[in-house]
Scaffold this motif. Sequence first.
Motif, PDB file in Angstrom:
ATOM      1  N   UNK A   1       0.861  -1.201   0.000  1.00  0.00           N
ATOM      2  CA  UNK A   1       0.000   0.000   0.000  1.00  0.00           C
ATOM      3  C   UNK A   1       0.883   1.232   0.000  1.00  0.00           C
ATOM      4  N   UNK A   2       0.901   1.955  -1.116  1.00  0.00           N
ATOM      5  CA  UNK A   2       1.767   3.126  -1.182  1.00  0.00           C
ATOM      6  C   UNK A   2       1.090   4.343  -0.557  1.00  0.00           C
ATOM      7  N   UNK A   3      -0.104   4.652  -1.034  1.00  0.00           N
ATOM      8  CA  UNK A   3      -0.749   5.858  -0.519  1.00  0.00           C
ATOM      9  C   UNK A   3      -2.026   5.466   0.209  1.00  0.00           C
ATOM     10  N   UNK A   4      -2.403   6.318   1.143  1.00  0.00           N
ATOM     11  CA  UNK A   4      -3.657   6.063   1.851  1.00  0.00           C
ATOM     12  C   UNK A   4      -4.749   6.869   1.173  1.00  0.00           C
ATOM     13  N   UNK A   5      -5.585   6.183   0.422  1.00  0.00           N
ATOM     14  CA  UNK A   5      -6.656   6.906  -0.255  1.00  0.00           C
ATOM     15  C   UNK A   5      -7.986   6.637   0.420  1.00  0.00           C
ATOM     16  N   UNK A   6      -8.813   7.690   0.431  1.00  0.00           N
ATOM     17  CA  UNK A   6     -10.168   7.538   0.936  1.00  0.00           C
ATOM     18  C   UNK A   6     -11.084   7.632  -0.269  1.00  0.00           C
ATOM     19  N   UNK A  12     -15.845   4.682 -10.039  1.00  0.00           N
ATOM     20  CA  UNK A  12     -14.947   5.487 -10.860  1.00  0.00           C
ATOM     21  C   UNK A  12     -13.649   5.816 -10.119  1.00  0.00           C
ATOM     22  N   UNK A  13     -13.466   5.241  -8.926  1.00  0.00           N
ATOM     23  CA  UNK A  13     -12.224   5.405  -8.177  1.00  0.00           C
ATOM     24  C   UNK A  13     -11.913   6.885  -7.891  1.00  0.00           C
ATOM     25  N   UNK A  14     -12.883   7.600  -7.367  1.00  0.00           N
ATOM     26  CA  UNK A  14     -12.697   9.015  -7.063  1.00  0.00           C
ATOM     27  C   UNK A  14     -12.494   9.180  -5.558  1.00  0.00           C
ATOM     28  N   UNK A  15     -11.458   9.941  -5.187  1.00  0.00           N
ATOM     29  CA  UNK A  15     -11.137  10.063  -3.765  1.00  0.00           C
ATOM     30  C   UNK A  15     -11.827  11.273  -3.137  1.00  0.00           C
ATOM     31  N   UNK A  16     -11.843  11.248  -1.805  1.00  0.00           N
ATOM     32  CA  UNK A  16     -12.391  12.353  -1.033  1.00  0.00           C
ATOM     33  C   UNK A  16     -11.602  13.630  -1.315  1.00  0.00           C
ATOM     34  N   UNK A  18     -10.092  14.484  -4.063  1.00  0.00           N
ATOM     35  CA  UNK A  18     -10.488  15.035  -5.361  1.00  0.00           C
ATOM     36  C   UNK A  18     -11.810  15.792  -5.260  1.00  0.00           C
ATOM     37  N   UNK A  19     -12.757  15.204  -4.516  1.00  0.00           N
ATOM     38  CA  UNK A  19     -14.063  15.856  -4.344  1.00  0.00           C
ATOM     39  C   UNK A  19     -13.889  17.188  -3.601  1.00  0.00           C
ATOM     40  N   UNK A  20     -13.115  17.150  -2.517  1.00  0.00           N
ATOM     41  CA  UNK A  20     -12.917  18.377  -1.730  1.00  0.00           C
ATOM     42  C   UNK A  20     -12.240  19.456  -2.561  1.00  0.00           C
ATOM     43  N   UNK A  21     -11.290  19.045  -3.376  1.00  0.00           N
ATOM     44  CA  UNK A  21     -10.579  20.017  -4.203  1.00  0.00           C
ATOM     45  C   UNK A  21     -11.525  20.674  -5.205  1.00  0.00           C
ATOM     46  N   UNK A  22     -12.435  19.886  -5.781  1.00  0.00           N
ATOM     47  CA  UNK A  22     -13.412  20.472  -6.718  1.00  0.00           C
ATOM     48  C   UNK A  22     -14.334  21.451  -5.997  1.00  0.00           C
ATOM     49  N   UNK A  33     -20.053  18.277 -10.181  1.00  0.00           N
ATOM     50  CA  UNK A  33     -18.914  17.420  -9.820  1.00  0.00           C
ATOM     51  C   UNK A  33     -18.900  16.169 -10.689  1.00  0.00           C
ATOM     52  N   UNK A  34     -20.077  15.611 -10.908  1.00  0.00           N
ATOM     53  CA  UNK A  34     -20.203  14.417 -11.752  1.00  0.00           C
ATOM     54  C   UNK A  34     -19.670  14.703 -13.160  1.00  0.00           C
ATOM     55  N   UNK A  35     -20.010  15.873 -13.677  1.00  0.00           N
ATOM     56  CA  UNK A  35     -19.641  16.160 -15.069  1.00  0.00           C
ATOM     57  C   UNK A  35     -18.147  16.343 -15.248  1.00  0.00           C
ATOM     58  N   UNK A  36     -17.454  16.848 -14.224  1.00  0.00           N
ATOM     59  CA  UNK A  36     -16.017  17.036 -14.424  1.00  0.00           C
ATOM     60  C   UNK A  36     -15.198  15.827 -14.027  1.00  0.00           C
TER      61      UNK A  36
END
Lengths: 89, 367
Positions: A1-6, A12-16, A18-22, A33-36
């Motif tokens: 396990x290299x990185x700890x992803x949430x 679609x393998x989208x992380x928390x 990424x959502x917060x950044x959007x 958010x869905x469209x981008x």
Amino acid sequence: MQTKETIVCRCEDITLEEIKSLIDQGYRTIDEIKRVIRAGMGPCQGRTCRMLIAQELAKYYGIPVGEVLMPTFRPTVRPVKLGTFAGGE
Amino acid sequence: MPKVKETEILIVGGGPAGLSAASAAANLGASVLVLERDEKPGGQLIKQTHKFFGSKKQYAGDRGYQIGDLLIEQCGNNPKVEVWTNTTALGIYEDGVVTAEGRAKHLKINPKKIIVATGASEKMITFPNNDLPGIYGAGAVQTLMNVHGIVPGRRVLMIGAGNIGLIVSYQLMQAGVEIAAIIEAAPTIGGYLVHASKIRRAGVPILTSHTITEAYGNESVEGAIICKLDEGWQPVSGSEQDLKVDVICLAVGLSPLTELCFQADCQMKYVSELSGHVPVRNEHLETTRPGLYVAGDVSGVEEASSAMVEGRLAGISAACSLGYGEDIAPKLQAEALAELSELRAGPAGQKTLRGIMNLMDKGGAVC
């Protein structure tokens, strides 16, 4: 396990992150958010991530989660093969 | 293109609500078509090996799967009921046509009335590494064990002390799997104490005001870090514990599966006591889209006992609106409503009642 992803959107393998950044960038609805980033566009059509994204939006804007605008719901509720529409395999 | 299938009442979902709706409507004389996604109808009942509570009329004392078999039999014996298994409803259109996929075919159905009884799906929570293999929904684990005879691992961390978390923990123990702990973010256990006591007596800790901060492992789950939460639901530093487990089970609640209601343009409202967005409906479970009824978890997450009564109520109401059993329907509806009140009389039911009040008051439902 290299990185700890949430993960928020499993399909679609989208992380928390990424959502917060959007949301930080100013995206204000689940649909935007869905469209981008395609969150909610996989096999489960958002059943898992929809309300998790709604929670993040609610937190950011300081509103109750029930006031977050829901995305538009269209047929089909799950992915269907083109062959099925064409009348068989 | 295949021709459109005509039916009087279309029921989407062959779980406890859908099957109860089907036999209730058919008993009054309506012809009914049930769409069931799975190979076998029965919904979540088919994996429920625990005994039900309630009164005899709601099959108290029987085990879930036995009730499921009984409902399937009732529908099977009724020539007015047709069940299409392996068939998933895909959409509801403006003209009332419902589309579905069954055996790789695109199907069109034109019903006079629709009862949506799609149930609910498991919620997920966010924590680092929450997609490691070995992390399951508790319902998924119950299916794996009780339907397919497969245990998910050796040592489990259960997240959530509601009834699903408690019952699945106990069933894991019965299958020889160790439960490292049950953790619950709320300060109190959500499920029935009779279930919690059985588990505690067996030596399993139930830690309230606790949450998971991360899962870890190389290829799959090897452990989890949990911590205590203070009164403001914030992690208490220094309270971390490392649990060596190979399975993490999420029993953090269900969301009503309301996509079809949204599509049908039913007026929807978010009601936290009912676990999410639910359609506004009248006392007889008809939504703001005329002729579209809801029953079971899709109308607010509750238990199978009330789902069956709601199914019956929706089935009677839909059949009556088509002119069937008009003489006895009011009496049957009143009976079902009385049973629902009885089922909701306990402490757990208070939450549902608050939710329904909330839904009816501000939602502008006609009732």
